[in-house]
Write an enzyme that holds these catalytic residues in place. Structure first.
Site, mmCIF file in Angstrom:
data_model
loop_
_atom_site.group_PDB
_atom_site.id
_atom_site.type_symbol
_atom_site.label_atom_id
_atom_site.label_comp_id
_atom_site.label_asym_id
_atom_site.label_seq_id
_atom_site.Cartn_x
_atom_site.Cartn_y
_atom_site.Cartn_z
ATOM 1 C CD GLU A 28 78.538 29.680 32.993
ATOM 2 O OE1 GLU A 28 77.938 28.609 33.184
ATOM 3 O OE2 GLU A 28 78.961 30.403 33.914
ATOM 4 C CE LYS A 163 75.409 34.962 42.707
ATOM 5 N NZ LYS A 163 75.656 34.364 41.401
HETATM 6 N N1 PSU Z 1 78.153 31.072 40.224
HETATM 7 C C1 PSU Z 1 77.333 32.058 39.813
HETATM 8 N N2 PSU Z 1 76.525 31.843 38.745
HETATM 9 C C2 PSU Z 1 76.501 30.648 38.069
HETATM 10 C C3 PSU Z 1 77.387 29.622 38.503
HETATM 11 C C4 PSU Z 1 78.187 29.878 39.582
HETATM 12 O O1 PSU Z 1 77.354 33.125 40.389
HETATM 13 O O2 PSU Z 1 75.737 30.488 37.104
HETATM 14 C C5 PSU Z 1 77.430 28.322 37.744
HETATM 15 C C6 PSU Z 1 78.608 28.301 36.760
HETATM 16 O O3 PSU Z 1 78.230 27.564 35.623
HETATM 17 C C7 PSU Z 1 79.677 27.568 37.533
HETATM 18 C C8 PSU Z 1 78.852 26.552 38.282
HETATM 19 O O4 PSU Z 1 80.640 26.958 36.712
HETATM 20 O O5 PSU Z 1 77.675 27.247 38.667
HETATM 21 C C9 PSU Z 1 79.581 26.002 39.491
HETATM 22 O O6 PSU Z 1 78.863 24.948 40.017
HETATM 23 P P1 PSU Z 1 79.541 24.049 41.170
HETATM 24 O O7 PSU Z 1 79.706 24.995 42.325
HETATM 25 O O8 PSU Z 1 78.547 22.954 41.432
HETATM 26 O O9 PSU Z 1 80.848 23.580 40.616
#
Ligand code: PSU
Ligand code: MN
Length: 308
Positions: A28, A163
């Site tokens: 990603e 996390k």
């Molecule tokens: N959690 C992490 N590192 C990240 C992300 C999430 O520990 O880089 C990033 C990923 O790209 C994930 C996105 O798909 O954040 C999720 O964002 P949201 O919670 O806004 O859907």
């Protein structure tokens, strides 16, 4: 299907590998632009690609450039996204129609990377952490589109668990409701990204890449829609002290609430705040766990291409 080439650009190397049924691992790009600071983000992204190659697979970093979903980003694309950082759009599922029709750029989240991988025919995807149900979601309703994508799109996501900026218990409940298998690699416990323990159980423990590939193959053969979440614990030598990281996360969540951070800004804010509060030590752990996931995903992709 016939208009797809307007919106999708698959690199020659990746296209050839898919046609020849060689192992490919999707990666990603939100982790590059919104998950880590420059230049460590670019260095890490390139190291991850190299790690995939060393383990017998072809890397396919996915992003959006000029209104096309790029599958197999160039080093220039990666450098550009890394430098652009937060100024590039964080592109989740809902962002695709406008970004593509307007010829814009975007960094793909887990959800959007899964969409790109599925369109290109890639089955395995490695990342750091997935989005999930945020703490306090009972009132904010902040649930990442990543979870919905896991229930819809046929791609395996290899991560280091979630996390604890998230409510891990509710995240597992949501995945159960949506019928997404959660597999622990060599562990029966859901790892919590910076540490290998969360106190919560995964659905199944599998101990080899081949077993994980076979489970995914069964799901494909049954034509069940949706992905699979593989949780790969951070190697012990890089894990953080649970008390330290948990109190840091508490602090970061409190700061976000006080500042009124909402919506798509929440996850990037928390990631950045945690890195600052730990003086960059969490970043080192983060990099190591992503490399570890790239190794496992590559081995699974190899096993899957041999098990047709
Ligand atoms: N959690 C992490 N590192 C990240 C992300 C999430 O520990 O880089 C990033 C990923 O790209 C994930 C996105 O798909 O954040 C999720 O964002 P949201 O919670 O806004 O859907
Ligand atoms: Mn959200």
């Amino acid at each position: 299907m016939n208009n797809l080439s307007r919106y999708l650009r698959v690199s020659e190397e990746v296209q050839k590998a898919i046609q020849e049924n060689k192992p490919v691992v999707a990666l990603e790009s939100t982790i590059i632009s919104h998950g880590m600071p420059y230049p460590k983000n670019v260095e890490t992204a390139l190291m991850v690609e190299e790690t995939v190659r060393e383990n017998g697979a072809i890397p396919a970093t996915i992003c959006i450039i000029g209104g096309k979903i790029v599958v197999g980003a160039s080093h220039e694309d990666i450098e550009y996204l890394g430098k652009a950082g937060l100024s590039v759009h964080k592109a989740s599922r809902r962002d695709l129609p406008v970004l593509l029709s307007k010829g814009m750029d975007g960094a793909t989240t887990v959800a959007t990377t899964m969409i790109g991988a599925a369109l290109a025919g890639i089955k395995v995807f490695a990342t750091g952490g997935v989005g999930g149900v945020h703490r306090g979601a009972e009132t904010t309703m902040d649930i990442s589109a990543d979870l919905e994508e896991l229930s819809d799109t046929n791609v395996m996501v290899v991560c280091a668990g979630c996390k604890s900026i998230l409510d891990l218990n509710l995240t597992l409940e949501y995945l159960e409701t949506k019928g997404v298998p959660v597999i622990g690699y060599k562990t029966g416990e859901l790892p919590a990204f910076y540490t290998d323990k969360s106190g919560l159980k995964v659905d199944y423990r599998l101990d080899t890449p081949e077993e994980i590939a076979s489970a995914f193959k069964a799901k494909i053969d049954l034509e069940m829609k949706g992905g699979m979440l593989v949780a790969n614990p951070i190697p012990a030598e890089y894990a953080m002290d649970p008390d330290e990281i948990n109190s840091t996360i508490e602090q970061a969540v409190k700061d976000a609430n006080e500042l009124g951070i909402k919506g798509k800004d929440t996850t990037p804010y928390l990631l950045d705040r945690i890195q600052k509060l730990t003086g960059g030590r969490s970043l080192d752990s983060n990099i190591q766990l992503v490399l570890n996931n790239a190794r496992l995903a590559s081995k699974i992709a190899v096993a899957l291409s041999e098990n047709q």
